[in-house]
Motif scaffolding. Structure first.
Motif, short mmCIF file in Angstrom:
data_model
loop_
_atom_site.label_atom_id
_atom_site.label_comp_id
_atom_site.label_asym_id
_atom_site.label_seq_id
_atom_site.Cartn_x
_atom_site.Cartn_y
_atom_site.Cartn_z
N ALA A 160 0.82 -1.20 0.00
CA ALA A 160 0.00 0.00 0.00
C ALA A 160 0.86 1.25 0.00
N THR A 161 2.04 1.20 0.65
CA THR A 161 3.02 2.28 0.60
C THR A 161 4.37 1.64 0.27
N THR A 162 5.29 2.42 -0.27
CA THR A 162 6.55 1.81 -0.70
C THR A 162 7.72 2.34 0.11
N HIS A 163 8.50 3.24 -0.44
CA HIS A 163 9.75 3.66 0.20
C HIS A 163 9.52 4.90 1.05
N LEU A 164 8.99 4.66 2.25
CA LEU A 164 8.73 5.74 3.20
C LEU A 164 9.39 5.43 4.54
N PRO A 165 9.86 6.46 5.24
CA PRO A 165 10.26 6.22 6.63
C PRO A 165 9.06 5.69 7.41
N LEU A 166 9.31 4.82 8.37
CA LEU A 166 8.23 4.17 9.09
C LEU A 166 7.31 5.18 9.77
N ARG A 167 7.86 6.26 10.27
CA ARG A 167 7.04 7.24 10.99
C ARG A 167 6.03 7.93 10.06
N GLU A 168 6.26 7.89 8.74
CA GLU A 168 5.36 8.55 7.80
C GLU A 168 4.26 7.62 7.28
N VAL A 169 4.35 6.34 7.58
CA VAL A 169 3.42 5.37 7.00
C VAL A 169 1.98 5.60 7.42
N PRO A 170 1.66 5.75 8.71
CA PRO A 170 0.24 5.88 9.08
C PRO A 170 -0.47 7.02 8.36
N ALA A 171 0.17 8.15 8.26
CA ALA A 171 -0.47 9.29 7.59
C ALA A 171 -0.64 9.06 6.10
N ALA A 172 0.22 8.20 5.53
CA ALA A 172 0.15 7.93 4.09
C ALA A 172 -0.96 6.96 3.73
N ILE A 173 -1.51 6.26 4.72
CA ILE A 173 -2.58 5.30 4.45
C ILE A 173 -3.91 6.03 4.63
N THR A 174 -4.45 6.49 3.52
CA THR A 174 -5.71 7.23 3.52
C THR A 174 -6.77 6.39 2.81
N ARG A 175 -8.01 6.77 3.03
CA ARG A 175 -9.09 6.03 2.36
C ARG A 175 -8.95 6.08 0.84
N GLY A 176 -8.71 7.30 0.33
CA GLY A 176 -8.59 7.43 -1.12
C GLY A 176 -7.40 6.69 -1.68
N GLY A 177 -6.25 6.79 -0.99
CA GLY A 177 -5.05 6.10 -1.47
C GLY A 177 -5.18 4.60 -1.41
N LEU A 178 -5.73 4.08 -0.33
CA LEU A 178 -5.88 2.64 -0.20
C LEU A 178 -6.87 2.09 -1.22
N GLU A 179 -7.96 2.81 -1.43
CA GLU A 179 -8.92 2.37 -2.45
C GLU A 179 -8.27 2.32 -3.83
N ALA A 180 -7.48 3.33 -4.15
CA ALA A 180 -6.83 3.35 -5.47
C ALA A 180 -5.88 2.18 -5.64
N VAL A 181 -5.09 1.88 -4.59
CA VAL A 181 -4.16 0.75 -4.66
C VAL A 181 -4.92 -0.57 -4.85
N LEU A 182 -5.99 -0.76 -4.10
CA LEU A 182 -6.76 -2.00 -4.21
C LEU A 182 -7.40 -2.13 -5.59
N ARG A 183 -7.84 -1.03 -6.17
CA ARG A 183 -8.42 -1.11 -7.51
C ARG A 183 -7.35 -1.50 -8.54
N VAL A 184 -6.16 -0.94 -8.42
CA VAL A 184 -5.08 -1.31 -9.34
C VAL A 184 -4.71 -2.78 -9.16
N LEU A 185 -4.55 -3.21 -7.92
CA LEU A 185 -4.18 -4.59 -7.65
C LEU A 185 -5.23 -5.55 -8.20
N HIS A 186 -6.49 -5.28 -7.93
CA HIS A 186 -7.58 -6.12 -8.42
C HIS A 186 -7.59 -6.16 -9.95
N HIS A 187 -7.47 -4.99 -10.58
CA HIS A 187 -7.49 -4.91 -12.04
C HIS A 187 -6.35 -5.70 -12.67
#
Length: 331
Positions: A160-187
């Motif tokens: 869901a996230t790639t090359h980020l410092p660990l402290r930045e990961v929670p903020a990077a996981i958003t509803r919109g971003g996660l939905e987009a990743v899942l749609r790409v993965l599913h497709h």
């Protein structure tokens, strides 16, 4: 016959070694390296391997790769490369090989791009902001949501996230971003891998998937609602699941792919299962791109001890994906 382009990556690393080593093997595809031909010839001599370089004729019909030969689309080094010694003057060369190779696949002049490892630090030392192949190729291809997925036999782990410092990961996981990743993965599981109704196992972010909110609320406030909304559209999603028990044989048998929330949540397990034979695939691009599961291994460059299994697996998967592409579908 699939037409593959190979970028050997960091010229001081093992990428050139792997390219000239794999050139000794037959391949059911047309293969061309996008590189400095003098670099490849020099590394072949250093390794004691016979290699005939043929400059790629872009107007000729593609020819099946012949063992002991390598077609090359020339790009000149910035300065002579020495195995094991990084030089920022060659950073522009590395990026140009990627630009040229990706542009040719985008234009339909080749069917897939296979990449050997680059050294992020030396590109940054040259003054170029660079976080990795995935993000760089996404920018070149104008792809808004690139998704990194590693494949080892039947195990597929996407991030869901790639090359980020660990402290930045929670903020990077958003509803919109996660939905987009899942749609790409599913497709792409459907279109690229031919899985009609993919089953995706989704990790939680926190230990025990948050344990009902006592160990974090991302599962309740972000991950869970996204999964619920996409399940309503018909996606087969299981989770959020505790990562410490998801990667067990019985649980993995329930899915076709895993979505981990961050780099070191999923990839250590996959690399334990298949290091040296795993393949990095970038989903969400308009082109097929596969790569190795390892780094530049500067200490092995020029020694003859570099293992080529992951790059061979990347070539084989690129061939498989190119052959599976439905008729009329672009690169």
């Amino acid at each position: 016959m699939p037409r593959l382009l190979l970028t050997p990556g960091e010229p001081a690393g093992i990428g050139p070694d792997l390219a000239v080593s794999l050139a000794q093997q037959p391949l059911e595809a047309a293969l061309a390296a996008v590189a400095d031909p003098d670099l490849l010839s020099a590394r072949a001599r250093q390794l004691g391997l016979p290699l005939r370089i043929r400059i790629l004729d872009a107007d000729a019909e593609p020819q099946r790769h012949q063992a002991g030969e390598l077609q090359v689309l020339p790009v000149a080094l910035g300065t002579a490369a020495t195995a094991g010694r990084l030089d920022p003057r060659n950073a522009a060369y590395v990026l140009e090989t990627l630009r040229l190779a990706a542009s040719r696949v985008l234009a339909g002049a080749a069917d897939a791009l296979v990449t050997a490892p680059v050294q992020k630090s030396v590109i940054n030392d040259a003054g170029v902001p660079f976080t990795g192949h995935t993000e760089f190729l996404a920018a070149l291809c104008h792809a808004p949501t690139p998704v990194m997925m590693l494949v080892a036999a039947t195990l597929r782990v996407a991030l869901a996230t790639t090359h980020l410092p660990l402290r930045e990961v929670p903020a990077a996981i958003t509803r919109g971003g996660l939905e987009a990743v899942l749609r790409v993965l599913h497709h792409d599981l459907r279109q690229r891998f031919g899985i009609v109704a993919p089953r995706i196992l989704v990790c939680g972010l926190n230990p025990h998937a948050g344990e009902g909110g006592h160990l974090g609320r991302e599962e309740i406030e972000v991950i869970g609602p996204v999964l619920e909304a996409l399940r309503a559209e018909g996606m087969r999603l299981l989770g959020p699941l505790p990562a410490d028990t998801l990667f067990t044989p019985r649980q993995l048998a329930e899915g076709d792919a895993v979505l981990a929330m961050y780099h070191d949540q999923g990839l250590p397990v996959l690399k334990h299962a298949g290091f040296g034979e795993a393949v990095n695939v970038t989903l969400g691009l308009p082109i097929i791109r596969t790569s190795v599961d390892h780094g530049t291994a500067l200490d092995l460059a020029g020694s003859g001890r570099a293992e080529s299994g992951s790059l061979r697996a990347a070539l084989d998967l690129a061939i498989e994906l190119a052959r599976r592409r439905p008729p009329g579908v672009g690169p």
